[in-house]
Design an enzyme around this catalytic site. Structure first.
Site, PDB file in Angstrom:
ATOM      1  N   LYS A 113      40.620  36.514  47.092  1.00 61.75           N
ATOM      2  CA  LYS A 113      40.414  36.047  48.463  1.00 61.75           C
ATOM      3  C   LYS A 113      39.185  35.137  48.525  1.00 61.75           C
ATOM      4  O   LYS A 113      39.211  34.080  49.147  1.00 61.75           O
ATOM      5  CB  LYS A 113      40.247  37.246  49.407  1.00 61.75           C
ATOM      6  CG  LYS A 113      41.566  37.978  49.635  1.00 61.75           C
ATOM      7  CD  LYS A 113      41.397  39.334  50.301  1.00 61.75           C
ATOM      8  CE  LYS A 113      42.739  40.054  50.360  1.00 61.75           C
ATOM      9  NZ  LYS A 113      42.649  41.446  50.782  1.00 61.75           N
ATOM     10  N   GLN A 137      38.016  45.560  52.675  1.00 57.74           N
ATOM     11  CA  GLN A 137      39.117  45.876  51.752  1.00 57.74           C
ATOM     12  C   GLN A 137      39.434  47.371  51.773  1.00 57.74           C
ATOM     13  O   GLN A 137      38.545  48.209  51.664  1.00 57.74           O
ATOM     14  CB  GLN A 137      38.724  45.419  50.323  1.00 57.74           C
ATOM     15  CG  GLN A 137      39.820  45.560  49.308  1.00 57.74           C
ATOM     16  CD  GLN A 137      41.028  44.659  49.590  1.00 57.74           C
ATOM     17  OE1 GLN A 137      40.879  43.490  49.931  1.00 57.74           O
ATOM     18  NE2 GLN A 137      42.222  45.206  49.443  1.00 57.74           N
ATOM     19  N   ASP A 146      42.451  40.138  59.606  1.00 56.84           N
ATOM     20  CA  ASP A 146      43.487  40.967  58.969  1.00 56.84           C
ATOM     21  C   ASP A 146      44.513  41.416  60.006  1.00 56.84           C
ATOM     22  O   ASP A 146      45.615  41.844  59.653  1.00 56.84           O
ATOM     23  CB  ASP A 146      42.837  42.225  58.359  1.00 56.84           C
ATOM     24  CG  ASP A 146      42.932  42.232  56.848  1.00 56.84           C
ATOM     25  OD1 ASP A 146      43.715  41.413  56.305  1.00 56.84           O
ATOM     26  OD2 ASP A 146      42.245  43.041  56.208  1.00 56.84           O
TER      27      ASP A 146
END
Ligand code: NAP
Length: 285
Positions: free
Chosen positions: A53, A97, A120
């Site tokens: 990412k 994460q 997200d």
């Protein structure tokens, strides 16, 4: 029939080119899009995801901040860090994460992220926006699946879409996005008897289970668009989806490979959401 391949790598490249240009325009306006990625603990798979990412941000002119903490970080300290990033004007997207160490409540962490930076799309506010058809951040994997389906040119409106899986991060938002695009949607899960009865009706079939051989050739309607979200390893450690690719491609009209289908699109849509967050921040000042 042999299905046409839906190439997630090629589509990602195309979307990322456009994104790079949007990021450049924003940078000239003093609003270079910025993504903060937080990793807690030493999970090796998470470390790879996070690295990819951050690398993708750097490759497309986005500013990225990577914060790595050892597994002993307290929940209070993590929440404090998120609040600081919420207030940081150089950061437009925040990603923590998952999975987190057990002593940290992932729900509390996600709810602490400012909804304007929730790239997200996992917070209850973002989920509510999706549910209500309001603009907001869509979870990256189902958002990427929609782009893959759209890239086939098949009109989603009025089609029967079947989603296998009902997780909050993939299955449920996938079903809502398809519904928003005016498909008739069926959602299947582990308690669905006779899965094939449903999947055989699907013009668009999305498998998000995490189990090999979930979708076999006889379960697929000829000509269907088949999107394989699953990530599994076979006995030799080779990456495989939920769909029996070689068999199913003989009946489907379109199919995503694993790897090279949904995977690359997930990171691409994270970049899309981050650039969009920066664009929105410009509009709101
Ligand atoms: P998850 O939270 O474990 O959800 C799996 C879903 O599959 C659940 O809703 C479960 O039903 C359902 N299921 C399990 N066995 C089933 C069966 N035999 N028949 C029908 N449904 C069944 O997983 P997830 O996070 O949604 O992820 C799904 C897969 O996608 C995983 O392989 C994951 O690694 C992969 N993934 C890939 C990407 C990517 O970028 N390519 C991103 C995210 C996830 P219940 O709800 O009844 O338990």
């Amino acid at each position: 029939m042999t299905a046409k391949l839906i190439d997630g790598v090629a589509l990602s490249r195309q979307i990322r080119e456009d994104l790079g240009q949007r990021a450049q325009v924003l940078a000239t306006q003093g609003r270079r899009p910025g993504l903060a990625v937080i990793l807690v603990g030493d999970d090796p798979a998470s470390a790879v995801y996070v690295r990819n990412k951050v690398k993708a941000c750097e490759a497309h002119g986005l500013h990225s901040v990577f914060e790595k903490y050892d597994g002993g970080l307290t929940e209070a300290d993590l929440l404090e860090r998120i609040r600081a990033l919420n207030a940081d004007p150089s950061i437009h997207g925040i990603l923590v994460q998952m999975p987190l160490p057990r002593h940290i409540d992932p729900h509390r962490v996600i709810q602490t992220i400012d909804v304007h930076k929730d790239v997200d799309g996992f917070s209850t506010l973002s989920a509510g926006e999706l549910m209500s058809g309001l603009p907001g951040f869509r979870p990256c994997t189902p958002y990427g699946c929609m782009k893959l389906i759209e890239s086939t040119g098949v009109d989603i409106r009025g089609k029967h879409a079947v989603v296998i899986g009902r997780s909050n991060t993939v299955g449920k938002p996938m079903a809502l996005l398809l519904l928003q695009a005016s498909a008739t949607v069926t959602v299947c899960h582990s308690a669905t008897p006779d899965l094939g009865l449903h999947t055989r009706q699907a013009d668009i079939l999305v498998a998000a289970v995490g189990r090999r051989h979930t979708v076999m050739r006889e379960m697929v309607k000829p000509g269907a668009v088949v999107i394989d979200v699953g990530i599994n390893r076979n006995e030799e450690g080779k990456l495989q989806g939920d769909v029996d690719f070689e068999d199913v491609r003989e009946v489907a009209g379109w199919i995503t490979p694993v790897p090279g289908g949904v995977g690359p699109m997930t990171i691409t849509m994270l970049l899309v959401n981050t650039v969009e967050a920066a664009e929105r921040s410009l509009l709101s000042t």
